[in-house]
Design a protein around this motif. Sequence first.
Motif, mmCIF file in Angstrom:
data_model
loop_
_atom_site.group_PDB
_atom_site.id
_atom_site.type_symbol
_atom_site.label_atom_id
_atom_site.label_comp_id
_atom_site.label_asym_id
_atom_site.label_seq_id
_atom_site.Cartn_x
_atom_site.Cartn_y
_atom_site.Cartn_z
ATOM 1 N N LEU A 75 0.825 -1.213 0.000
ATOM 2 C CA LEU A 75 0.000 0.000 0.000
ATOM 3 C C LEU A 75 0.857 1.260 0.000
ATOM 4 O O LEU A 75 0.551 2.227 -0.689
ATOM 5 N N VAL A 76 1.935 1.232 0.770
ATOM 6 C CA VAL A 76 2.830 2.391 0.780
ATOM 7 C C VAL A 76 3.457 2.576 -0.604
ATOM 8 O O VAL A 76 3.522 3.679 -1.133
ATOM 9 N N ASP A 77 3.886 1.471 -1.224
ATOM 10 C CA ASP A 77 4.451 1.555 -2.572
ATOM 11 C C ASP A 77 3.420 2.041 -3.579
ATOM 12 O O ASP A 77 3.751 2.811 -4.490
ATOM 13 N N LEU A 78 2.174 1.613 -3.431
ATOM 14 C CA LEU A 78 1.113 2.071 -4.333
ATOM 15 C C LEU A 78 0.902 3.572 -4.211
ATOM 16 O O LEU A 78 0.814 4.277 -5.226
ATOM 17 N N ILE A 79 0.835 4.077 -2.997
ATOM 18 C CA ILE A 79 0.666 5.522 -2.811
ATOM 19 C C ILE A 79 1.866 6.274 -3.394
ATOM 20 O O ILE A 79 1.711 7.298 -4.056
ATOM 21 N N GLY A 80 3.068 5.753 -3.175
ATOM 22 C CA GLY A 80 4.253 6.369 -3.776
ATOM 23 C C GLY A 80 4.177 6.386 -5.289
ATOM 24 O O GLY A 80 4.518 7.381 -5.937
ATOM 25 N N SER A 81 3.719 5.287 -5.866
ATOM 26 C CA SER A 81 3.584 5.214 -7.320
ATOM 27 C C SER A 81 2.549 6.210 -7.833
ATOM 28 O O SER A 81 2.796 6.928 -8.803
ATOM 29 N N LEU A 82 1.401 6.252 -7.195
ATOM 30 C CA LEU A 82 0.368 7.189 -7.627
ATOM 31 C C LEU A 82 0.847 8.632 -7.520
ATOM 32 O O LEU A 82 0.566 9.455 -8.397
ATOM 33 N N GLY A 83 1.580 8.947 -6.449
ATOM 34 C CA GLY A 83 2.131 10.293 -6.310
ATOM 35 C C GLY A 83 3.140 10.598 -7.397
ATOM 36 O O GLY A 83 3.115 11.666 -8.018
ATOM 37 N N ASN A 84 4.020 9.648 -7.658
ATOM 38 C CA ASN A 84 5.033 9.837 -8.694
ATOM 39 C C ASN A 84 4.387 10.009 -10.064
ATOM 40 O O ASN A 84 4.729 10.926 -10.816
ATOM 41 N N TYR A 85 3.439 9.126 -10.401
ATOM 42 C CA TYR A 85 2.824 9.193 -11.724
ATOM 43 C C TYR A 85 1.906 10.403 -11.867
ATOM 44 O O TYR A 85 1.730 10.912 -12.971
ATOM 45 N N SER A 86 1.342 10.876 -10.769
ATOM 46 C CA SER A 86 0.546 12.100 -10.818
ATOM 47 C C SER A 86 1.434 13.304 -11.085
ATOM 48 O O SER A 86 1.104 14.171 -11.906
ATOM 49 N N MET A 87 2.579 13.362 -10.401
ATOM 50 C CA MET A 87 3.533 14.441 -10.636
ATOM 51 C C MET A 87 4.007 14.411 -12.090
ATOM 52 O O MET A 87 4.103 15.450 -12.752
ATOM 53 N N LEU A 88 4.299 13.212 -12.594
ATOM 54 C CA LEU A 88 4.729 13.060 -13.978
ATOM 55 C C LEU A 88 3.655 13.567 -14.934
ATOM 56 O O LEU A 88 3.944 14.312 -15.879
ATOM 57 N N ALA A 89 2.414 13.187 -14.695
ATOM 58 C CA ALA A 89 1.312 13.613 -15.562
ATOM 59 C C ALA A 89 1.157 15.134 -15.557
ATOM 60 O O ALA A 89 0.939 15.745 -16.610
ATOM 61 N N MET A 90 1.275 15.742 -14.386
ATOM 62 C CA MET A 90 1.153 17.204 -14.318
ATOM 63 C C MET A 90 2.262 17.877 -15.112
ATOM 64 O O MET A 90 2.033 18.861 -15.810
ATOM 65 N N ASN A 109 1.546 17.424 -18.941
ATOM 66 C CA ASN A 109 0.452 18.274 -19.397
ATOM 67 C C ASN A 109 0.806 19.752 -19.353
ATOM 68 O O ASN A 109 0.494 20.503 -20.275
ATOM 69 N N THR A 110 1.457 20.188 -18.283
ATOM 70 C CA THR A 110 1.791 21.602 -18.142
ATOM 71 C C THR A 110 2.747 22.072 -19.227
ATOM 72 O O THR A 110 2.560 23.140 -19.822
ATOM 73 N N PHE A 111 3.751 21.254 -19.507
ATOM 74 C CA PHE A 111 4.759 21.640 -20.500
ATOM 75 C C PHE A 111 4.429 21.119 -21.897
ATOM 76 O O PHE A 111 5.196 21.311 -22.826
ATOM 77 N N GLN A 112 3.265 20.487 -22.033
ATOM 78 C CA GLN A 112 2.785 19.958 -23.306
ATOM 79 C C GLN A 112 3.875 19.177 -24.036
ATOM 80 O O GLN A 112 4.226 19.451 -25.185
ATOM 81 N N VAL A 113 4.412 18.195 -23.328
ATOM 82 C CA VAL A 113 5.453 17.347 -23.909
ATOM 83 C C VAL A 113 4.863 16.613 -25.104
ATOM 84 O O VAL A 113 3.807 15.982 -25.008
ATOM 85 N N ASP A 114 5.547 16.731 -26.236
ATOM 86 C CA ASP A 114 5.064 16.148 -27.489
ATOM 87 C C ASP A 114 4.999 14.631 -27.411
ATOM 88 O O ASP A 114 5.866 13.986 -26.806
ATOM 89 N N LEU A 115 3.994 14.088 -28.075
ATOM 90 C CA LEU A 115 3.922 12.649 -28.238
ATOM 91 C C LEU A 115 5.044 12.217 -29.177
ATOM 92 O O LEU A 115 5.487 12.986 -30.025
ATOM 93 N N LYS A 116 5.493 10.988 -29.035
ATOM 94 C CA LYS A 116 6.515 10.464 -29.938
ATOM 95 C C LYS A 116 5.932 10.360 -31.347
ATOM 96 O O LYS A 116 4.714 10.202 -31.511
ATOM 97 N N PRO A 117 6.778 10.414 -32.358
ATOM 98 C CA PRO A 117 6.284 10.279 -33.739
ATOM 99 C C PRO A 117 5.442 9.020 -33.916
ATOM 100 O O PRO A 117 5.818 7.937 -33.478
ATOM 101 N N GLY A 118 4.276 9.199 -34.541
ATOM 102 C CA GLY A 118 3.379 8.077 -34.801
ATOM 103 C C GLY A 118 2.376 7.786 -33.696
ATOM 104 O O GLY A 118 1.418 7.049 -33.920
#
Length: 195
Positions: free
Chosen positions: A146-161, A164-173
């Motif tokens: 559970l602790v690892d899950l919360i850490g993962s969700l926090g990490n992936y939420s930060m990554l998503a923000m 989205n904020t910097f509008q990182v381009d999708l890879k070609p294709g």
Amino acid sequence: MRLPPLDELTPRQAEISERIASRRGGTRGPFLVWLRSPELCERVEALGAFCRFESSLPLRLRELSLLIAARHFDAAYSWNAHADKAVEVGIPAESVQQLAQGVTPDFGDDHEAAILYRFSTEVLEKHFVSDETFAAGLAAFGEQGLVDLIGSLGNYSMLAMLLNTFQVDLKPGWTEPYPDVRGFAKVAPETATPA
């Protein structure tokens, strides 16, 4: 992307970039943004590497937690980078499609995936989990899980923000996985410079 390319790296940025490339096969996508703050980049990369490669959760559940956070924040880059990986490691393709469509996935006999989905969705959407959901998560994954899950969700939420904020381009294709969110179906140009 909203930021210009990093034409010249400082020695510290180059050191971190080389370390990232050796572990992940290249420095691309979000790391091209994180490198603007080298010390944060180093720490974020270490946390991300733990969440993806070393967490106590089984690999299929690590990938599922990433997709849940990516879909919650509509982070197309993360989604595209991991949807196929989730299927390869055991998450049913139909479940991944349902998640992309904003529908509660049917995980069939995979009770752990269903519990992880319910737990993750509650914490992301309601900011809390019910006693029933907590008890189910604790029984399925234990305290460390559970602790690892919360850490993962926090990490992936930060990554998503960041994505989205910097509008990182999708890879070609790559295509926009949920075009209804932004009102258009975006396809990354084939002529884009690979990251």
